[in-house]
Design a protein around this motif. Structure first.
Motif, PDB file in Angstrom:
ATOM      1  N   VAL A 159       0.847  -1.188   0.000  1.00  0.00           N
ATOM      2  CA  VAL A 159       0.000   0.000   0.000  1.00  0.00           C
ATOM      3  C   VAL A 159       0.885   1.242   0.000  1.00  0.00           C
ATOM      4  O   VAL A 159       1.814   1.357   0.806  1.00  0.00           O
ATOM      5  CB  VAL A 159      -0.933   0.016   1.225  1.00  0.00           C
ATOM      6  N   LYS A 160       0.603   2.177  -0.912  1.00  0.00           N
ATOM      7  CA  LYS A 160       1.313   3.466  -0.916  1.00  0.00           C
ATOM      8  C   LYS A 160       0.899   4.282   0.302  1.00  0.00           C
ATOM      9  O   LYS A 160      -0.281   4.342   0.654  1.00  0.00           O
ATOM     10  CB  LYS A 160       0.992   4.243  -2.194  1.00  0.00           C
ATOM     11  N   GLU A 161       1.866   4.926   0.931  1.00  0.00           N
ATOM     12  CA  GLU A 161       1.566   5.684   2.147  1.00  0.00           C
ATOM     13  C   GLU A 161       0.655   6.869   1.859  1.00  0.00           C
ATOM     14  O   GLU A 161      -0.163   7.247   2.704  1.00  0.00           O
ATOM     15  CB  GLU A 161       2.866   6.153   2.796  1.00  0.00           C
ATOM     16  N   GLU A 162       0.763   7.455   0.675  1.00  0.00           N
ATOM     17  CA  GLU A 162      -0.095   8.592   0.356  1.00  0.00           C
ATOM     18  C   GLU A 162      -1.509   8.156  -0.037  1.00  0.00           C
ATOM     19  O   GLU A 162      -2.397   9.013  -0.216  1.00  0.00           O
ATOM     20  CB  GLU A 162       0.519   9.429  -0.768  1.00  0.00           C
ATOM     21  N   TYR A 163      -1.732   6.837  -0.158  1.00  0.00           N
ATOM     22  CA  TYR A 163      -3.061   6.345  -0.501  1.00  0.00           C
ATOM     23  C   TYR A 163      -3.620   5.454   0.602  1.00  0.00           C
ATOM     24  O   TYR A 163      -4.447   4.585   0.355  1.00  0.00           O
ATOM     25  CB  TYR A 163      -3.012   5.541  -1.803  1.00  0.00           C
ATOM     26  N   VAL A 164      -3.201   5.666   1.829  1.00  0.00           N
ATOM     27  CA  VAL A 164      -3.688   4.853   2.940  1.00  0.00           C
ATOM     28  C   VAL A 164      -5.190   5.027   3.128  1.00  0.00           C
ATOM     29  O   VAL A 164      -5.922   4.077   3.418  1.00  0.00           O
ATOM     30  CB  VAL A 164      -2.912   5.192   4.222  1.00  0.00           C
ATOM     31  N   TYR A 165      -5.676   6.259   2.972  1.00  0.00           N
ATOM     32  CA  TYR A 165      -7.113   6.529   3.152  1.00  0.00           C
ATOM     33  C   TYR A 165      -7.927   5.686   2.159  1.00  0.00           C
ATOM     34  O   TYR A 165      -8.893   5.026   2.542  1.00  0.00           O
ATOM     35  CB  TYR A 165      -7.388   8.016   2.936  1.00  0.00           C
ATOM     36  N   GLU A 166      -7.549   5.692   0.874  1.00  0.00           N
ATOM     37  CA  GLU A 166      -8.288   4.928  -0.119  1.00  0.00           C
ATOM     38  C   GLU A 166      -8.201   3.423   0.152  1.00  0.00           C
ATOM     39  O   GLU A 166      -9.185   2.694   0.009  1.00  0.00           O
ATOM     40  CB  GLU A 166      -7.760   5.224  -1.523  1.00  0.00           C
ATOM     41  N   ALA A 167      -7.000   2.955   0.533  1.00  0.00           N
ATOM     42  CA  ALA A 167      -6.830   1.529   0.776  1.00  0.00           C
ATOM     43  C   ALA A 167      -7.656   1.041   1.959  1.00  0.00           C
ATOM     44  O   ALA A 167      -8.128  -0.100   1.977  1.00  0.00           O
ATOM     45  CB  ALA A 167      -5.347   1.219   1.011  1.00  0.00           C
ATOM     46  N   PHE A 168      -7.868   1.938   2.961  1.00  0.00           N
ATOM     47  CA  PHE A 168      -8.586   1.515   4.169  1.00  0.00           C
ATOM     48  C   PHE A 168     -10.095   1.695   4.047  1.00  0.00           C
ATOM     49  O   PHE A 168     -10.871   0.864   4.511  1.00  0.00           O
ATOM     50  CB  PHE A 168      -8.071   2.297   5.369  1.00  0.00           C
ATOM     51  N   TYR A 169     -10.520   2.785   3.392  1.00  0.00           N
ATOM     52  CA  TYR A 169     -11.942   3.120   3.405  1.00  0.00           C
ATOM     53  C   TYR A 169     -12.681   2.746   2.118  1.00  0.00           C
ATOM     54  O   TYR A 169     -13.884   2.504   2.164  1.00  0.00           O
ATOM     55  CB  TYR A 169     -12.124   4.629   3.664  1.00  0.00           C
ATOM     56  N   VAL A 170     -11.991   2.704   0.991  1.00  0.00           N
ATOM     57  CA  VAL A 170     -12.707   2.463  -0.267  1.00  0.00           C
ATOM     58  C   VAL A 170     -12.977   0.968  -0.472  1.00  0.00           C
ATOM     59  O   VAL A 170     -14.089   0.581  -0.846  1.00  0.00           O
ATOM     60  CB  VAL A 170     -11.916   3.037  -1.456  1.00  0.00           C
ATOM     61  N   LEU A 171     -11.960   0.147  -0.229  1.00  0.00           N
ATOM     62  CA  LEU A 171     -12.119  -1.296  -0.443  1.00  0.00           C
ATOM     63  C   LEU A 171     -12.609  -1.964   0.832  1.00  0.00           C
ATOM     64  O   LEU A 171     -12.080  -1.708   1.916  1.00  0.00           O
ATOM     65  CB  LEU A 171     -10.796  -1.922  -0.890  1.00  0.00           C
ATOM     66  N   ASN A 172     -13.582  -2.841   0.674  1.00  0.00           N
ATOM     67  CA  ASN A 172     -14.114  -3.553   1.829  1.00  0.00           C
ATOM     68  C   ASN A 172     -13.177  -4.683   2.262  1.00  0.00           C
ATOM     69  O   ASN A 172     -12.894  -4.847   3.448  1.00  0.00           O
ATOM     70  CB  ASN A 172     -15.491  -4.131   1.491  1.00  0.00           C
ATOM     71  N   ASP A 173     -12.702  -5.482   1.288  1.00  0.00           N
ATOM     72  CA  ASP A 173     -11.794  -6.605   1.576  1.00  0.00           C
ATOM     73  C   ASP A 173     -10.801  -6.701   0.421  1.00  0.00           C
ATOM     74  O   ASP A 173     -11.081  -7.355  -0.595  1.00  0.00           O
ATOM     75  CB  ASP A 173     -12.577  -7.910   1.726  1.00  0.00           C
ATOM     76  N   PRO A 174      -9.652  -6.045   0.523  1.00  0.00           N
ATOM     77  CA  PRO A 174      -8.697  -6.031  -0.603  1.00  0.00           C
ATOM     78  C   PRO A 174      -8.261  -7.424  -1.051  1.00  0.00           C
ATOM     79  O   PRO A 174      -8.127  -7.679  -2.246  1.00  0.00           O
ATOM     80  CB  PRO A 174      -7.513  -5.231  -0.044  1.00  0.00           C
ATOM     81  N   SER A 175      -8.078  -8.348  -0.108  1.00  0.00           N
ATOM     82  CA  SER A 175      -7.612  -9.689  -0.481  1.00  0.00           C
ATOM     83  C   SER A 175      -8.616 -10.396  -1.378  1.00  0.00           C
ATOM     84  O   SER A 175      -8.260 -10.989  -2.404  1.00  0.00           O
ATOM     85  CB  SER A 175      -7.344 -10.525   0.772  1.00  0.00           C
ATOM     86  N   GLU A 176      -9.882 -10.343  -1.004  1.00  0.00           N
ATOM     87  CA  GLU A 176     -10.908 -11.004  -1.806  1.00  0.00           C
ATOM     88  C   GLU A 176     -11.050 -10.353  -3.175  1.00  0.00           C
ATOM     89  O   GLU A 176     -11.295 -11.027  -4.178  1.00  0.00           O
ATOM     90  CB  GLU A 176     -12.239 -10.983  -1.070  1.00  0.00           C
ATOM     91  N   GLN A 177     -10.897  -9.031  -3.233  1.00  0.00           N
ATOM     92  CA  GLN A 177     -11.034  -8.355  -4.520  1.00  0.00           C
ATOM     93  C   GLN A 177      -9.847  -8.658  -5.435  1.00  0.00           C
ATOM     94  O   GLN A 177      -9.996  -8.806  -6.643  1.00  0.00           O
ATOM     95  CB  GLN A 177     -11.192  -6.849  -4.284  1.00  0.00           C
ATOM     96  N   ILE A 178      -8.666  -8.776  -4.841  1.00  0.00           N
ATOM     97  CA  ILE A 178      -7.500  -9.197  -5.635  1.00  0.00           C
ATOM     98  C   ILE A 178      -7.717 -10.613  -6.170  1.00  0.00           C
ATOM     99  O   ILE A 178      -7.418 -10.909  -7.339  1.00  0.00           O
ATOM    100  CB  ILE A 178      -6.215  -9.111  -4.794  1.00  0.00           C
ATOM    101  N   LYS A 179      -8.254 -11.501  -5.336  1.00  0.00           N
ATOM    102  CA  LYS A 179      -8.530 -12.867  -5.786  1.00  0.00           C
ATOM    103  C   LYS A 179      -9.500 -12.868  -6.969  1.00  0.00           C
ATOM    104  O   LYS A 179      -9.337 -13.641  -7.923  1.00  0.00           O
ATOM    105  CB  LYS A 179      -9.114 -13.693  -4.644  1.00  0.00           C
ATOM    106  N   SER A 180     -10.512 -12.012  -6.908  1.00  0.00           N
ATOM    107  CA  SER A 180     -11.498 -11.975  -7.994  1.00  0.00           C
ATOM    108  C   SER A 180     -10.855 -11.607  -9.314  1.00  0.00           C
ATOM    109  O   SER A 180     -11.135 -12.214 -10.357  1.00  0.00           O
ATOM    110  CB  SER A 180     -12.597 -10.967  -7.648  1.00  0.00           C
TER     111      SER A 180
END
Length: 307
Positions: free
Chosen positions: A102-123
């Motif tokens: 995760v980029k440090e300048e995009y922590v907000y998007e990584a935490f609040y926009v995606l519900n479950d990043p691992s599952e979405q990457i799997k998809s």
């Protein structure tokens, strides 16, 4: 560890029974939270995003402010197991390892926009694998591991970058068909190797036969050359002998010399035949009679001579 809270200085001058508001209670409460070096904390105030908490000891006003979550700064790996089939209808179990950060300048998007990043990457991995491998045969699938990995990385990088995720690498770590398919592939390969071995063995035997025939031909040629030279030497010797004999003996002709030589060779032949073990002499009469009768009489005379 749990929050460590401390009241601000000064004595409590409130009278018993006076109303106490939430703001008055929280005004003097402090909470200390430790954020490790490999993480970035997300602080919320009354359920709303407030600020980021870099690594170290951070102070929050509890209970209005809380550390809602932590985002890792490390490169993480996600192993995705996917089942698909090839164009020749062979089912495969494919394992793809995705390394991301995760980029440090995009922590907000990584935490609040995606519900479950691992599952979405799997998809996204499932989508790429199941749209790529069905176009390939089983053998091509094993040969195209790098192509599949690059396709997964390219797709994930294009989609996940807007949410602050950097895809460092995507690796196809395993392609495993069914056990019976593996056994069949091994048998096919073994049969192919045996065929090649038999062909090479036959080629070797062919080379040996050809070389042996060539050696025999060369041997016979050299033997013929030797016989020709021997006869030439004999003829030269006879010619010289005839010339010398005719010159030394008066009244002799070349025919007399040839007759003498033939007679000498004839007696040498008889001597040679007689000295061999198991030799049987057959005497044939010179009278005119049928060949069968002459041969029979010669055998009878030879038998009589042995007795």
């Amino acid at each position: 560890s749990g929050p460590a809270c401390k009241r601000s200085g000064g004595s409590d001058t409130r009278t018993p029974g006076a109303p106490t508001t939430m703001a008055a209670i929280c005004q003097g409460c402090l909470c200390f939270q430790c954020v490790t070096t490999s993480e970035i904390g997300i602080i919320e105030r009354c359920g709303r995003y407030e600020r980021l908490a870099p690594p170290g000891l951070r102070c929050v006003c509890w209970p209005l402010e809380t550390v809602a979550g932590r985002i890792s700064r490390r490169i993480q790996q996600l192993d995705v197991a996917c089942e698909t089939k090839t164009s020749d209808n062979v089912f495969l179990n494919v394992i793809i390892s995705v390394q991301y950060k995760v980029k440090e300048e995009y922590v907000y998007e990584a935490f609040y926009v995606l519900n479950d990043p691992s599952e979405q990457i799997k998809s996204y991995v499932y989508d790429v694998v199941r749209s790529t491998l069905p176009l390939l045969t089983l053998d091509k699938a094993f040969e195209s591991k790098e192509m599949v990995a690059q396709s997964v990385k390219r797709e994930l990088s294009g989609v996940m970058s807007e949410y602050g995720f950097v895809i460092h690498n995507a690796l196809v770590t395993d392609i495993s068909p069914d056990g019976r398919v593996k056994t069949a592939m091994n048998e096919i390969n073994a049969s192919k190797r045996l065929k090649e071995a038999a062909f090479e063995k036959a080629e070797g035997e062919k080379i040996l036969l050809v070389k042996s025939a060539e050696a025999q031909a060369e041997s016979k040629y050299l033997s013929g050359v030797g016989v020709a030279r021997q006869r030439k030497a004999i003829v030269d010797g006879l010619r010289d002998s005839i010339s010398q004999f005719s010159g030394n003996v008066k009244g002799s002709t070349p025919k007399d010399v040839i007759d003498l030589l033939l007679l000498t060779q004839y007696f040498d032949m008889l001597k040679e035949v007689g000295t061999q073990r198991g030799t049987r002499a057959v005497f044939l009469p010179r009278k005119k009679k049928s060949q069968v009768s002459a041969f029979r009489d010669g055998l009878l005379q030879a038998q009589a001579g042995r007795n």
